[in-house]
Write a protein that holds these residues in place. Structure first.
Motif, mmCIF file in Angstrom:
data_model
loop_
_atom_site.group_PDB
_atom_site.id
_atom_site.type_symbol
_atom_site.label_atom_id
_atom_site.label_comp_id
_atom_site.label_asym_id
_atom_site.label_seq_id
_atom_site.Cartn_x
_atom_site.Cartn_y
_atom_site.Cartn_z
ATOM 1 N N GLU A 29 0.825 -1.215 0.000
ATOM 2 C CA GLU A 29 0.000 0.000 0.000
ATOM 3 C C GLU A 29 0.861 1.268 0.000
ATOM 4 O OE1 GLU A 29 -3.281 0.354 -0.454
ATOM 5 O OE2 GLU A 29 -3.427 -1.820 -0.669
ATOM 6 N N HIS A 30 2.014 1.217 0.627
ATOM 7 C CA HIS A 30 2.915 2.380 0.731
ATOM 8 C C HIS A 30 4.002 2.375 -0.353
ATOM 9 C CE1 HIS A 30 4.859 -0.879 2.927
ATOM 10 N NE2 HIS A 30 6.021 -0.292 2.639
ATOM 11 N N ALA A 31 3.851 1.550 -1.371
ATOM 12 C CA ALA A 31 4.886 1.402 -2.404
ATOM 13 C C ALA A 31 5.206 2.728 -3.087
ATOM 14 C CB ALA A 31 4.438 0.379 -3.447
ATOM 15 N N SER A 32 6.451 2.811 -3.555
ATOM 16 C CA SER A 32 6.870 3.975 -4.338
ATOM 17 C C SER A 32 7.495 3.500 -5.640
ATOM 18 C CB SER A 32 7.860 4.835 -3.557
ATOM 19 O OG SER A 32 9.077 4.146 -3.358
ATOM 20 N N MET A 33 7.452 4.383 -6.632
ATOM 21 C CA MET A 33 8.011 4.086 -7.940
ATOM 22 C C MET A 33 8.707 5.345 -8.434
ATOM 23 S SD MET A 33 5.905 2.845 -11.321
ATOM 24 C CE MET A 33 5.394 1.284 -10.612
ATOM 25 N N GLN A 34 9.916 5.165 -8.956
ATOM 26 C CA GLN A 34 10.713 6.303 -9.399
ATOM 27 C C GLN A 34 11.318 5.988 -10.758
ATOM 28 O OE1 GLN A 34 13.824 7.311 -6.661
ATOM 29 N NE2 GLN A 34 14.410 9.149 -7.766
ATOM 30 N N ARG A 41 6.768 8.553 -7.259
ATOM 31 C CA ARG A 41 5.325 8.534 -7.004
ATOM 32 C C ARG A 41 5.144 7.584 -5.822
ATOM 33 N NH1 ARG A 41 6.100 8.078 -12.405
ATOM 34 N NH2 ARG A 41 5.803 5.819 -12.446
ATOM 35 N N VAL A 42 4.202 7.905 -4.938
ATOM 36 C CA VAL A 42 4.046 7.123 -3.715
ATOM 37 C C VAL A 42 2.589 6.740 -3.510
ATOM 38 C CG1 VAL A 42 4.386 7.098 -1.207
ATOM 39 C CG2 VAL A 42 6.016 8.313 -2.668
ATOM 40 N N GLY A 43 2.381 5.495 -3.111
ATOM 41 C CA GLY A 43 1.051 4.989 -2.798
ATOM 42 C C GLY A 43 0.546 4.072 -3.902
ATOM 43 N N LYS A 44 0.108 2.906 -3.508
ATOM 44 C CA LYS A 44 -0.353 1.893 -4.454
ATOM 45 C C LYS A 44 -1.418 2.430 -5.404
ATOM 46 C CE LYS A 44 -2.105 -2.859 -4.321
ATOM 47 N NZ LYS A 44 -2.342 -3.984 -3.396
ATOM 48 N N SER A 45 -2.403 3.141 -4.898
ATOM 49 C CA SER A 45 -3.474 3.647 -5.763
ATOM 50 C C SER A 45 -2.940 4.665 -6.768
ATOM 51 C CB SER A 45 -4.619 4.242 -4.939
ATOM 52 O OG SER A 45 -4.169 5.336 -4.174
ATOM 53 N N VAL A 46 -1.973 5.481 -6.362
ATOM 54 C CA VAL A 46 -1.348 6.463 -7.265
ATOM 55 C C VAL A 46 -0.587 5.733 -8.368
ATOM 56 C CG1 VAL A 46 0.426 8.263 -7.410
ATOM 57 C CG2 VAL A 46 -1.212 8.275 -5.524
ATOM 58 N N GLN A 100 14.105 -3.329 -7.612
ATOM 59 C CA GLN A 100 12.974 -3.447 -6.684
ATOM 60 C C GLN A 100 13.459 -3.809 -5.281
ATOM 61 O OE1 GLN A 100 11.018 -6.702 -8.635
ATOM 62 N NE2 GLN A 100 10.061 -5.390 -10.181
ATOM 63 N N ARG A 101 12.775 -3.242 -4.289
ATOM 64 C CA ARG A 101 12.981 -3.660 -2.892
ATOM 65 C C ARG A 101 11.665 -4.220 -2.388
ATOM 66 N NH1 ARG A 101 11.977 -2.097 2.110
ATOM 67 N NH2 ARG A 101 11.257 -0.005 1.529
ATOM 68 N N TRP A 102 11.714 -5.450 -1.964
ATOM 69 C CA TRP A 102 10.521 -6.142 -1.487
ATOM 70 C C TRP A 102 10.525 -6.197 0.037
ATOM 71 C CZ3 TRP A 102 6.933 -9.040 -4.645
ATOM 72 C CH2 TRP A 102 7.159 -8.923 -6.019
ATOM 73 N N GLU A 103 9.333 -6.220 0.609
ATOM 74 C CA GLU A 103 9.136 -6.470 2.038
ATOM 75 C C GLU A 103 8.300 -7.734 2.107
ATOM 76 O OE1 GLU A 103 7.289 -2.865 3.459
ATOM 77 O OE2 GLU A 103 9.196 -1.795 3.507
ATOM 78 N N GLY A 104 8.944 -8.840 2.340
ATOM 79 C CA GLY A 104 8.243 -10.119 2.292
ATOM 80 C C GLY A 104 7.779 -10.386 0.868
ATOM 81 N N GLU A 105 6.489 -10.597 0.704
ATOM 82 C CA GLU A 105 5.917 -10.923 -0.597
ATOM 83 C C GLU A 105 5.343 -9.714 -1.327
ATOM 84 O OE1 GLU A 105 5.928 -14.273 -1.987
ATOM 85 O OE2 GLU A 105 7.445 -14.299 -0.412
ATOM 86 N N LEU A 106 5.610 -8.510 -0.815
ATOM 87 C CA LEU A 106 5.103 -7.286 -1.445
ATOM 88 C C LEU A 106 6.244 -6.347 -1.815
ATOM 89 C CD1 LEU A 106 2.063 -6.526 0.892
ATOM 90 C CD2 LEU A 106 2.023 -7.598 -1.369
ATOM 91 N N MET A 107 6.106 -5.713 -2.967
ATOM 92 C CA MET A 107 7.109 -4.761 -3.416
ATOM 93 C C MET A 107 6.878 -3.422 -2.726
ATOM 94 S SD MET A 107 8.083 -3.510 -7.251
ATOM 95 C CE MET A 107 7.672 -5.099 -7.900
#
Length: 120
Positions: A29-34, A41-46, A100-107
């Motif tokens: 949910e707090h993922a970011s993409m650059q 950009r921050v936030g899964k919905s964004v 990519q940096r993952w936290e467990g099974e989520l990016m």
């Protein structure tokens, strides 16, 4: 650290043209993409909205993971090649590295490295 099955399933979804589904399933949910040195950009919905808008602006996209895939603990690096056809029928080839940096099974974080000259 993501399981190898998780990473492989993520890649397969993207290669199958199901990028948004991959994001829904595997982004935190707090993922970011650059992209390169731009602000992230921050936030899964964004992130999903941005991807949906990008996909709506083109006619088609084919993604291919160029192996080998690199995995070290929580970090994954994927070399992608995209063949994109715009709505006027023009095709372009675009290549990038996704770190990519993952936290467990989520990016949690994804940063793309590519040469912007590919778009000229």
């Amino acid at each position: 650290m993501p399981s190898s099955n998780t990473v492989e399933t993520f890649i397969q979804l993207v290669e199958d043209g199901k990028t948004v589904e991959a994001m829904v399933r595997y982004y935190a949910e707090h993922a970011s993409m650059q992209e390169n040195a731009t602000a992230p950009r921050v936030g899964k919905s964004v992130l999903i909205k941005h991807e949906e808008d990008a996909l709506a602006s083109i006619a088609s996209m084919k993604a291919t993971c160029i192996r080998p895939l690199f995995v070290s603990g929580d970090f994954v690096v994927i070399r992608w090649v995209f063949e994109i056809q715009d709505k006027k029928g023009k095709t372009m080839r675009f290549e990038e590295l996704a770190h990519q940096r993952w936290e467990g099974e989520l990016m949690a974080e994804e940063k793309f490295f590519y040469d912007p000259a590919q778009f000229k």
